[in-house]
Design a protein around this motif. Sequence first.
Motif, PDB file in Angstrom:
ATOM      1  N   ASP A 149      -9.129   3.177 -10.230  1.00 56.08           N
ATOM      2  CA  ASP A 149      -7.781   3.578  -9.835  1.00 56.08           C
ATOM      3  C   ASP A 149      -7.512   3.154  -8.397  1.00 56.08           C
ATOM      4  OD1 ASP A 149      -5.325   4.736  -9.395  1.00 56.08           O
ATOM      5  OD2 ASP A 149      -6.053   6.809  -9.487  1.00 56.08           O
TER       6      ASP A 149
ATOM      7  N   GLN B 103       0.855   3.615  -2.016  1.00 52.22           N
ATOM      8  CA  GLN B 103       0.095   4.817  -2.413  1.00 52.22           C
ATOM      9  C   GLN B 103      -0.746   5.373  -1.269  1.00 52.22           C
ATOM     10  OE1 GLN B 103      -0.324   1.795  -3.858  1.00 52.22           O
ATOM     11  NE2 GLN B 103       0.160   1.911  -6.052  1.00 52.22           N
ATOM     12  N   HIS B 104      -0.938   4.572  -0.221  1.00 54.89           N
ATOM     13  CA  HIS B 104      -1.787   4.984   0.900  1.00 54.89           C
ATOM     14  C   HIS B 104      -0.992   4.896   2.202  1.00 54.89           C
ATOM     15  CE1 HIS B 104      -4.817   3.235  -2.058  1.00 54.89           C
ATOM     16  NE2 HIS B 104      -5.034   4.543  -2.064  1.00 54.89           N
TER      17      HIS B 104
ATOM     18  N   ALA C  56      -4.894   3.458  -6.745  1.00 58.93           N
ATOM     19  CA  ALA C  56      -4.001   4.386  -6.050  1.00 58.93           C
ATOM     20  C   ALA C  56      -4.690   5.667  -5.627  1.00 58.93           C
ATOM     21  CB  ALA C  56      -2.810   4.719  -6.939  1.00 58.93           C
TER      22      ALA C  56
ATOM     23  N   GLU D  73       0.834  -1.204   0.000  1.00 60.84           N
ATOM     24  CA  GLU D  73       0.000   0.000   0.000  1.00 60.84           C
ATOM     25  C   GLU D  73       0.871   1.257   0.000  1.00 60.84           C
ATOM     26  OE1 GLU D  73      -3.094   0.667  -0.491  1.00 60.84           O
ATOM     27  OE2 GLU D  73      -3.613  -1.452  -0.752  1.00 60.84           O
TER      28      GLU D  73
ATOM     29  N   CYS E  54     -10.430   2.661   0.270  1.00 64.56           N
ATOM     30  CA  CYS E  54      -9.389   3.392  -0.462  1.00 64.56           C
ATOM     31  C   CYS E  54      -9.464   3.091  -1.952  1.00 64.56           C
ATOM     32  CB  CYS E  54      -8.007   3.022   0.058  1.00 64.56           C
ATOM     33  SG  CYS E  54      -7.740   3.389   1.807  1.00 64.56           S
ATOM     34  N   GLY E  55      -8.965   4.030  -2.781  1.00 68.87           N
ATOM     35  CA  GLY E  55      -8.985   3.842  -4.221  1.00 68.87           C
ATOM     36  C   GLY E  55     -10.375   4.025  -4.791  1.00 68.87           C
TER      37      GLY E  55
END
Length: 411
Positions: free
Chosen positions: A223, A115-116, A225, A113, A218-219
């Motif tokens: 997408d 991107q988060h 990300a 993860e 999330c996301g």
Amino acid sequence: MTRRQKRFGTARAALTLLTALSALAGTAVVGAAPAGAAQGTPVGPGVSYDEFDIAAAKGTAHAHVLTVDLRNPRVRLDLLHPGAVAARATISEQAGAQGAVAGVNGDFFNISEVQHPGVQATGASVGPAIARGTALKGAVPTGQRFGPALPPGTTTEDVFGLGVDRRARLDDLSLDGSIRTPEGRLPLRGFNQYALPVGSIGAFTAQWGSVSRVRATCGTDTDRAAPCSTDTYEVTVRRGRVVSTADTPGSGPIAPDTTVLVGREAGAQQLRKFYAGERVTVRHRLVASKSRVPFRFALGGYPVLDDGQPLPGLDNRASAVRTAVGIADNGRRLLLLALDGAPEYRTGLTIAEVASVMRELGSVDAFSLDGGGSSTLVARAPGAGAVSVRNHPSDGVERPVPNGIGVFSAR
């Protein structure tokens, strides 16, 4: 090749034909006869193991193959998994814990993860999963998938599995679910998934495990990300009644008699209307689009061969270490393939080459599973009491994974 595969009397005759077919497809099977053509080394009743080289476009690949005869009543298949959807263990650990004589790794999964920041990777698989006839999870939105690009026309709902009729098949499994309250009925769009569709509500049960449920919000559907949603809500239902609510998804074990509902955006707004003590009934099941025969087990990935023909648009450029499963003899014989990840073989195969090789080995349908450092094949050696890893994982050691295909054979 057709569904009525010819059986050849000697390994030499089979290898000659397979090599000729390989030359036409750009790959060549060399060395020992493939598992689909010869006996190989017995692993257990109805199960054998073999290994051989494949001369591919970018270099030699080395294949490890299990052949499984489902016509043998002593043989069965089931999902290998570590006991929770959001958990990982090596395939040798999963096989040992469940008593399998052989197996390969399974579906792609939520491995990181980056991107988060601050969000925990769940380790949960991408696609649907069924074990021992019980649904464990649904598929995340296709845009939330981890792994290489899917072939055109395929989705995260595609599965390989075994029906209660003991025949292997490819299909797709969609979630059919609802949430009923005294005020009406709401759609359920997720079931033990690490990612929920935008604006939806998903259910988490004891099968999920104890990992945080935040990643599910999330996301976006296109997408993975994209940032995590800031509009979330969670409702805990125990024995059919609301017992608690929270503004953000939580973590920790879920009791067997409890369902946690997680909503994002419009789904969160709907959940905010729930109140303590309210009666709530949550229903969910996985529905196959083709077969009416219930699955005993199933897991995700994507098809590469359909009725003897490679799927259109298969990638023929990116080579990698791969794992795949092939179906032959009208679902009565399986070929489980994992490539070797040792440095001299690490160029591997393209997905187009995987489809070609699986067809050459006698498969009519074939399905790609997670590859790279996840690719692992385990099997018991003659006289051994436990499985051992037969290929060289490209990470140098076995990678913990969320699930796999387990082969069980009564002695």
